[in-house]
Write a protein that holds these residues in place. Sequence first.
Motif, mmCIF file in Angstrom:
data_model
loop_
_atom_site.group_PDB
_atom_site.id
_atom_site.type_symbol
_atom_site.label_atom_id
_atom_site.label_comp_id
_atom_site.label_asym_id
_atom_site.label_seq_id
_atom_site.Cartn_x
_atom_site.Cartn_y
_atom_site.Cartn_z
ATOM 1 N N UNK A 31 9.921 -2.680 45.049
ATOM 2 C CA UNK A 31 8.578 -2.521 45.617
ATOM 3 C C UNK A 31 8.632 -1.714 46.912
ATOM 4 N N UNK A 32 9.651 -1.966 47.715
ATOM 5 C CA UNK A 32 9.817 -1.223 48.970
ATOM 6 C C UNK A 32 10.008 0.264 48.693
ATOM 7 N N UNK A 33 10.860 0.586 47.752
ATOM 8 C CA UNK A 33 11.140 1.986 47.427
ATOM 9 C C UNK A 33 9.885 2.683 46.901
ATOM 10 N N UNK A 34 9.102 1.960 46.116
ATOM 11 C CA UNK A 34 7.932 2.557 45.483
ATOM 12 C C UNK A 34 6.682 2.484 46.361
ATOM 13 N N UNK A 35 6.795 1.842 47.530
ATOM 14 C CA UNK A 35 5.654 1.759 48.425
ATOM 15 C C UNK A 35 4.542 0.879 47.907
ATOM 16 N N UNK A 36 4.923 -0.195 47.199
ATOM 17 C CA UNK A 36 3.922 -1.112 46.673
ATOM 18 C C UNK A 36 4.340 -2.537 46.999
ATOM 19 N N UNK A 37 3.735 -3.496 46.350
ATOM 20 C CA UNK A 37 4.077 -4.893 46.560
ATOM 21 C C UNK A 37 4.768 -5.444 45.325
ATOM 22 N N UNK A 38 5.460 -6.553 45.524
ATOM 23 C CA UNK A 38 6.169 -7.164 44.393
ATOM 24 C C UNK A 38 5.182 -7.557 43.288
ATOM 25 N N UNK A 39 4.008 -8.030 43.688
ATOM 26 C CA UNK A 39 3.028 -8.451 42.701
ATOM 27 C C UNK A 39 2.451 -7.305 41.881
ATOM 28 N N UNK A 40 2.512 -6.082 42.420
ATOM 29 C CA UNK A 40 1.931 -4.930 41.722
ATOM 30 C C UNK A 40 2.966 -4.113 40.951
ATOM 31 N N UNK A 41 4.199 -4.605 40.939
ATOM 32 C CA UNK A 41 5.230 -3.882 40.192
ATOM 33 C C UNK A 41 4.918 -3.821 38.697
ATOM 34 N N UNK A 42 4.178 -4.795 38.198
ATOM 35 C CA UNK A 42 3.846 -4.808 36.765
ATOM 36 C C UNK A 42 3.026 -3.581 36.368
ATOM 37 N N UNK A 43 2.413 -2.920 37.347
ATOM 38 C CA UNK A 43 1.618 -1.731 37.053
ATOM 39 C C UNK A 43 2.488 -0.483 36.921
ATOM 40 N N UNK A 44 3.771 -0.624 37.278
ATOM 41 C CA UNK A 44 4.697 0.510 37.216
ATOM 42 C C UNK A 44 5.440 0.480 35.881
ATOM 43 N N UNK A 45 5.473 1.603 35.218
ATOM 44 C CA UNK A 45 6.219 1.697 33.962
ATOM 45 C C UNK A 45 7.553 2.395 34.190
ATOM 46 N N UNK A 46 7.505 3.687 34.432
ATOM 47 C CA UNK A 46 8.720 4.477 34.621
ATOM 48 C C UNK A 46 8.947 4.768 36.109
ATOM 49 N N UNK A 47 10.221 4.833 36.489
ATOM 50 C CA UNK A 47 10.593 5.107 37.867
ATOM 51 C C UNK A 47 11.295 6.452 37.942
ATOM 52 N N UNK A 48 10.826 7.310 38.823
ATOM 53 C CA UNK A 48 11.392 8.653 38.942
ATOM 54 C C UNK A 48 12.849 8.602 39.381
ATOM 55 N N UNK A 49 13.591 9.643 39.046
ATOM 56 C CA UNK A 49 15.027 9.680 39.328
ATOM 57 C C UNK A 49 15.311 9.566 40.829
ATOM 58 N N UNK A 50 14.531 10.229 41.658
ATOM 59 C CA UNK A 50 14.776 10.168 43.101
ATOM 60 C C UNK A 50 14.620 8.746 43.628
ATOM 61 N N UNK A 51 13.585 8.047 43.151
ATOM 62 C CA UNK A 51 13.377 6.663 43.566
ATOM 63 C C UNK A 51 14.461 5.759 43.000
#
Length: 278
Positions: free
Chosen positions: A32-52
């Motif tokens: 969540x820190x890397x993606x600039x979001x919250x732990x609770x909102x990680x479910x909205x993330x599907x794929x993670x970019x290579x840099x992240x």
Amino acid sequence: MTHRRDLLTAATARLREGGVASPEHDAAELLAHVLGTTRGRLVLVEEVARSAEEEYADLVERRARREPLQHLTGVAWFRHVELAVGPGVFVPRPETELLAGWAVEHATDGSVVVDLCTGSGAIAKAVKDEVPGADVHAVELSEDALSWAERNLEGTGVDLRQGDLATAFDDLAGTVDVVTCNPPYVPLEAWESVAPEARDHDPHLALFSGADGLDAIRVLERRAAVLLQPGGVVGFEHADVQGESAPAVFAETGRWADVRDHTDLAGRPRFTTARLAR
């Protein structure tokens, strides 16, 4: 790109292998820190970019080597306030929120509250946040920790000073209503039993306190007796094995009434409170 679930699964396994106590939680917090979001909102993330993904892998490895989670994210939450933390300052623990809550309960508008060994400023900031009308003062000896406290207490109205708990706030002697302190309390001989996150990353000034771990508490007893007005109260944290020895430091002097020990949410002895006899 890699799917979020795969990253979390691999990271959790690596953190568990490294002995991290809460691998699932920490893996999610770091992502969540890397993606600039919250732990609770990680479910909205599907794929993670290579840099992240690469940044995440680096943080996971550092956490697996037992670098504190809060040093990696730069943030610690304490009751209702956010604190900036990092190398050079003690990372506030959830258990200490109970001591801060006790201070909040005993502070009112106009109360004079002193937080000795303030570290990051956690207790002082929490009290001022929840009792805005209280007159809150804090002191820290370490220059490194003081810089973090300055950052956290800026704009709060807390009077922050650099100094030793043994001599701090002569100008407030006999006028204080509430004294709080999270002093160093680990016996020097207990070095090996301290978790790597604390032993290797928290400042030793904030951890160790003589052969029995009570040296700073003895100093606190003397200073609190000077600072408090008659009937004023003091509360301080201690190790779970000091549920009898820490309160005894106060009870044996004859200066204190209502000396009580309190347990944490796990039922372990955690902090002592006392009232200066009238």
